[in-house]
Each structure stands twice: as C-alpha cells, then as structure tokens.
Design an enzyme around this catalytic site. Structure first.
Site, PDB file in Angstrom:
ATOM      1  CG  ASP A 421      58.384  44.051  -8.911  1.00 47.90           C
ATOM      2  OD1 ASP A 421      57.400  43.477  -9.098  1.00 47.90           O
ATOM      3  OD2 ASP A 421      58.857  43.602  -8.205  1.00 47.90           O
ATOM      4  CD  GLU A 474      54.293  45.617 -10.390  1.00 53.21           C
ATOM      5  OE1 GLU A 474      53.486  45.112  -9.501  1.00 53.21           O
ATOM      6  OE2 GLU A 474      55.204  46.561  -9.882  1.00 53.21           O
TER       7      GLU A 474
END
Length: 741
Positions: A421, A474
């Site tokens: 993330d 990401e």
C-alpha cells in the site's frame, strides 16, 4: 486483594513444609536495589536468583504481592527473609547452585510452588543476536516476541523485545494485573534486545512490555512482534503457537510452475469483516472460496488482515504487524481460511502496509521513549495525509522488522502475494509536504533512497525465499522501474496497479455518450505505456467510497444504460492488456457506495427483489468473463509483450468505438470491440487482416442473459479483403475468435 502468580505450573504434590529460615543474605547495593525496584536495571539476573556468596548460596526473589517466599532444595523448604518492597532473600550452606524451586505464599492463603525465572541462562542464541544486529534476521519472529518453548527442561515462554534506548524492560501480564515488578528482563548487550524466560507461562497469556525510558518515564507497550493480540478495543498481546496442519501441499508445490505474468490472474478484492458481516475466519471459509470459485476469479485480495485498533481505517493503520486481527478469530483460524481458498484453487493476496503506523501510545510510536521505528527528524516522521508515523527505512533493525514481516505472512500463512500500500508516499521525501517541510537526499533529489533500498531488499528477499509469491505495488506516480528486477536497478515488484488506466477509463465512461468523442484518448492513452511495467487494472475499494460512487452509479443514463455501460466497461477491461481486480459488490452492480459497517448489498440478488434479475445479469457476465478469460491464453499469456496486442480501431472517436486484437503465444487471436455509444452500429467495418478465415462471437455484454437487448452476431463472419463487417450492440463489448468453417 492478593495477586495470584499463575506463571508457574501447580506443584505435582503437596507443598513441602518449612523447616526454618535461611541465613541472612548480603544486602544489595542501594543503587542496584533502587534501579531493580524501579524497573530500570539492565541485568536483574545478577541480583535475583541464586549466586555464590561467602558461606554458601544466596537466593533472592522479587515478589511484590507475596506474604512469604521459600526455597525448595532436595525436597526441603527453607524460608527466605523479607527485605521489604517485595524482596526476599537468604543463604543456604551449599557448595554449588542446586536445582531448586520457589514456594510463594500470598496474603489470602494461596500458596504455589514455582520455578525461578532468574535461574535460567538466556534462551536466545548468539547467532540470533548477530543477525538482529546486522538487520539480516529473515525469520525475526522466531527470535523476538513471545515464544512458547522448553528451555533447560522446563516449559514456559521466552519473551524478547528490541528496545535499545530503554533503561529497563519488564514483562507485565494479566495474571499480575499488569504490574511488571516481578519480572524484569535482562539486556543482551549491544543488540538492544531484552530477554526473560518465564517458566509455566503458556498460550493464551495476555502480556505487555513495561518500558522504563531514559527520561524516567514508565509505560506499557504491546509487543511489536506479537503473533496474536486481544480483540480491539483491548490492546494486549497474546502468547500463541500454531498447531495448524495444512492441507494445501499440492497448491504450494505447483504455484510457482508458471510466472504470474504468463498466467490467468483475475482478482476479487475483499474486506473480510464486511463481506458477510459477523462471520469468523472459519465461517468465511465455508462461503468465500465457493463464491469466488463460482465466479471464476483466480485470486482474492484481502484488505489488511494485520491487527489494527480502528475498524473504519479498514486495516490500513496497523499496530500488530505480525498478528491477524482477532476480530474474526485466532491466527490458526486465519490459516484455515487461507487453506480453504487454496484447496478451492484460489490464490490469496494480502494488502501489506509498511508505509506508516498509527500514533497510539501503547503501540510502536516512541516505543522505548525515543523515536525508534519512526525517524528522529519530525519532518520525516510525520505522515501529513494520515496523521501517522512513517517508518525509519534507513535504520537496519526497522528494515529487518518489515522485511521479515513480509516473509512471515508468506511462510507462516501461505500468502501468495503482497499488495504493498501507498508506495508513492514512501518513495518521495516531499510527498504531500510543502517547501521547508522536507530535506533533499544526499544528491539533492526528492527520492527517498532508504525507502527505495528497503523495497528492493523486501522484494529480493521474498522472491528468493518464497517461490510463487508475487509482490504488487500500489504506486500512483510515474516512478520508473517499479516492476524491473532489482539487479537492474528496479524496485523488484512483480506487478503494479495501473492507476493511470483506472482514472482515465473511469473518467471516460462517466461522460454522457454524446460527449465521449472529446475524451477518446482517455481510453487509448494507456497503450502508450502499457508495457513499461507489469500492470494490474484495479477497480478497487478506493474507487467506490467517499463520494466517488459505486461503479454502476458512476455511469450516465437511466438504469438500463448504467448497467449496459458497466457491462461494456467490464468487457473492455477484461480484454485490455494487464491483469484485473474488482472490488466486492461491483460484480453485481451494487448501486450504493461500499460501507465497512454493512458490506455488499446481497439482498439485491434475492429472488423476491423486483430488480434482482438486473443484478444477477451483471454477476453472470462477470462469471462468463472470468471463464472465457481463463480459457483464452491470448488474454493473459502476453500481457507484458507488445507483440501480444494490435489496434484494429484506435481513432473512431466519432463512433465511440475501440477495437483491438490480443494474441496468445501460439498466435491465436481474440478480437475485442467496444461500442460506448447508445446506438446499434450495423455492418461496422473492421480491418482485421487475414488472422482467420471466419470470426465467431464468443462473448457479448448485450446478451439477454446479462440484462442486455440481445443485439449481436449469431453467425460466423467471414472477412472480405481483410475486413469484416459486424453488428455492434449499443453500450456493449463483444469478443470474437477464429472460427473453423
């Protein structure tokens, strides 16, 4: 009320009688005594336990809630004298240190025979300490934290924690009512590690570390390496050991047979607590694998599973990096869910959050009284977007904590992929920071070189240790080489979310069809850079919350047109180069935004609901898309090879039409044609060349079974002069493949 010391097993027989008192032990040095009682002594084992003195062996015990303490040697009990403040001592005329136990009597008359924690040598080896010091302990969870074990023939739990700036550390437990006085830990030299073996402590014991900082402050902290934790809002760590017997040997043996870039990879993103609210890991194992398998997805991606105190953070503010959240069950229960998915043929990707952590005072922040896991420079320590701390990627022990954590989930829980993330927030020193709030790197640039080195180390380590695992970034910027191997200077990820494709394509379909001609490039631009990285096309949770609307609600028009737009979009997405990811609820065109409180609106599929057929139609299309996708190598074998794609119609902006060919390694093509206008286009010409003697429609998002109008091409279409003429349904995507006449 007296506190019951349950750290030691009950005696096997009656407690030996007390024949009398011991001789008086030499007093402790006043400074040592004060530091010991304050919890600020680096070596309590030098003061407590048994030690040779003139005249015999001195025994000293710290039990602040005891009325009386005795020593049992060869079956005889000898009472120790109270030194006040919970200290008891005495000398026995012995030639050497014997094997002994303690008898502890409490105020309410309860008496226990126990082993003395301070008679044991360290239960952590020199090799472990060496690797920790170098930041190279790839199985760090086996060295730090709470480890049930047998040590010197006695069962118990070894507690270890890294707190290099602390003046002292003690183990505080539920059975001492969170008072750590009785169990000070010893410092293991320059490693910064503190250790204590507590005999008799077993699984289920709740504990924290009581830290005495160099500033004189004392506070309780959860174990950074805890492998289990209490269910929030409680915050204690829990002693645990796995006894799970895996049943996924075949999956683990074969998952590395084909590189992920050359295999089907269709992902269903799930927030476990809200997918079916109220279900445990084991109950989810009864429903989730069957549902995902029925829809044809190859993988699930689980939003963060690691323990987190605040549910509405969806798991992205982690406090227990080594502990699956207790909200849904035990660590072995989570293993059961992963195992069930594997046995159903479903891979498991997990969101992993190494970019930041929350500031809760019982967690990682200022762990030993000083910045430890976070940088000392407040400009770098604070994450401006989320009000959290960032990790100090330049510190070897912190990098080791995170790299080992990535390995931990893959090795201990058989996770098949880690979606990392907020990578962009790690890579840039000036991320969300104004001028003056950041300092350039040593070369004058904005790149965080330490974060870059950490990501490279993490990826290289995971790929070396865990065959078949894929890491996914990401990363929302144009950082070069995200999926390039580390040995050529890349970050080393296997895949990267294509945020550009997602933003551009959603922007396009949100326009009324009459205006889409002016935004045609938003659907074609992705092919300019499609092969610069190994991409996943994500329609994730982030796109269906906080006012962004659910996928079907982003579309213009009436209810029929919105569903048609969604179907056409999904058909385009599944055919586009790159893997695909779809968040739960979007597979059946849920109209409401996702809420972690209620999850998907499953009632939309109920037979009694008047529009259930509309939602089931979209769900049926997703099932067929996955089925066709998996059976069609042209859609996944050459996702990273430019030769696997050719535009057939790239500039038909006035028509809102896109057409392209995908190729498998054997040259077999698939033709995908999308018509994002609401009109039927008859005899639409497409220059496909001599790829096939005839083309057969194999998928049509306008089919009646999906809720469409049933416009299409029921018969094979033969090329003439390298072109075919087909009917394009309104707001629809069709796939065609070669047909043998």
């Amino acid at each position: 009320m007296a506190l019951r010391d349950t750290s030691i097993p009950e005696p096997s027989g009656p407690v030996p009688p007390a024949p009398g008192a011991c001789a008086t032990a030499p007093p402790l040095d006043p400074t040592d005594r004060g530091r010991l009682l304050a919890g600020a002594h680096h070596d309590p084992h030098s003061l407590l336990g048994a030690h040779p003195v003139p005249g015999g062996i001195a025994f000293r015990v710290l039990r602040p809630f005891a009325r009386e303490v005795g020593v049992v040697v060869d079956g005889e009990r000898h009472t120790l004298a109270s030194e006040e403040d919970g200290l008891f001592s005495g000398v026995l005329p012995l030639a050497g240190i014997p094997s002994y136990t303690l008898v502890v009597a409490y105020e309410q008359g309860e008496t226990q025979e126990t082993h003395d924690p301070y008679r044991f040598l360290p239960a952590l080896g020199e090799l472990d300490l060496h690797l920790i010091g170098e930041g190279r302990h790839e199985q760090l969870w086996q060295a730090l934290g709470a480890e049930p074990m047998t040590h010197e023939g006695v069962t118990g739990t070894r507690f270890t924690v890294w707190a290099p700036n602390a003046q002292g550390v003690r183990v505080a437990t539920d059975f001492t009512h969170w008072d750590g006085t009785a169990f000070p830990m010893r410092s293991l030299g320059s490693s910064g590690v503190w250790e204590l073996f507590l005999p008799g402590v077993g699984e289920g014991t709740r504990y924290k570390f009581e830290i005495h900082s160099r500033y004189g402050h004392r506070f309780l902290k959860a174990d950074p390496m805890a492998r289990a934790a209490e269910e929030p809002p409680n915050t204690a760590s829990v002693v645990t050991a796995s006894r799970y017997e895996w049943g996924d040997a075949q999956w683990m043996r074969t998952r590395a047979d084909t590189p992920v870039h050359e295999a089907p990879f269709s992902v269903y993103e799930v927030h476990l607590p809200s997918w079916r609210p109220g279900l445990t890991y084991r109950e989810l194992a009864e429903e989730l694998p069957a549902y995902v398998k029925d829809l044809g997805f190859t993988h699930v991606e689980l939003m963060p599973v690691a323990e987190h105190p605040y549910g509405p953070s969806w798991g992205y503010q982690v406090t227990g990096f080594y502990a699956p959240t207790a909200r849904l069950g035990s660590p072995d229960d989570f293993r059961f869910l992963v195992d069930a998915l594997h046995r159903a043929g479903i891979g498991v990707i997990m969101d992993w959050v190494p970019a930041h952590f929350p500031k809760d005072d019982w967690a990682l922040g200022r762990f030993d009284g000083d910045p430890l896991y976070e940088p000392g420079d407040s400009r770098r320590a604070e994450h401006p977007d989320w009000g959290t701390y960032t990790f100090d990627f330049a510190r070897t022990e912190v990098r080791n904590f995170l790299v080992a954590n990535a390995v931990y989930w893959c090795e201990e829980f058989h996770i098949d992929g880690l979606r990392v993330d907020a990578v962009a927030s790690m890579l840039y020193l000036d991320y969300s920071r104004d001028s003056g709030q950041w300092e350039p790197n040593q070369y004058g640039g904005r790149e965080d070189l330490a974060a870059m080195a950490f990501l490279q180390e993490m990826n290289a380590t995971v790929y070396r240790r865990c065959p078949g695992v894929v890491t996914i970034a990401e990363e929302s910027t144009a950082w070069g080489g995200v999926t390039r191997p580390t040995d050529t200077g890349g970050l080393g990820f296997g895949l990267k979310w294509n945020m550009g494709w997602m933003h551009d394509s959603l922007e396009y379909v949100a326009h009324e069809p009459v205006h889409r001609r002016y935004h045609h490039h938003e659907m074609t631009f992705s092919m300019v850079y499609a092969y610069s990285e190994n991409y996943v096309l994500p329609i994730s949770h982030d796109e269906v919350v906080h006012g962004k609307q659910a996928l079907v609600s982003k579309m213009p028009g009436d209810w029929w047109q919105r569903r048609a737009n969604v179907r056409a979009y999904l058909g385009f997405m599944w055919a586009h180069p790159g893997k695909q990811l779809l968040f739960m609820g979007q597979e059946f065109a849920q109209g409401a935004e996702w809420s972690e409180k209620q999850g998907p609106e499953w009632w939309l599929l109920d037979e009694g609901y008047h529009s259930a057929g509309d939602h089931r139609g979209v769900q049926d299309l997703v099932r067929e898309l996955n089925t066709r996708y998996t059976r069609t190598p042209a859609l996944w074998q050459r996702d990273t090879d430019p030769a696997g794609f050719r535009w057939v119609s790239v500039d038909a902006a006035e028509d809102n039409v896109f057409a392209f060919l995908r190729y498998g390694t054997d040259g077999t093509p698939l033709l995908a044609v999308s018509n994002f206008s609401p009109v039927v286009r008859h005899e639409y010409g497409l220059a496909v060349g001599d790829e096939a003697v005839a083309w057969q429609e194999v998928l049509n998002t306008d089919a009646e079974e999906y809720g469409g109008g049933g416009v299409g091409n029921p018969d094979p279409v033969k090329p003439e002069d390298g072109s075919i003429r087909i009917t394009l349904p309104p707001l629809a995507t069709v796939w065609l493949m070669p047909y043998a006449l």
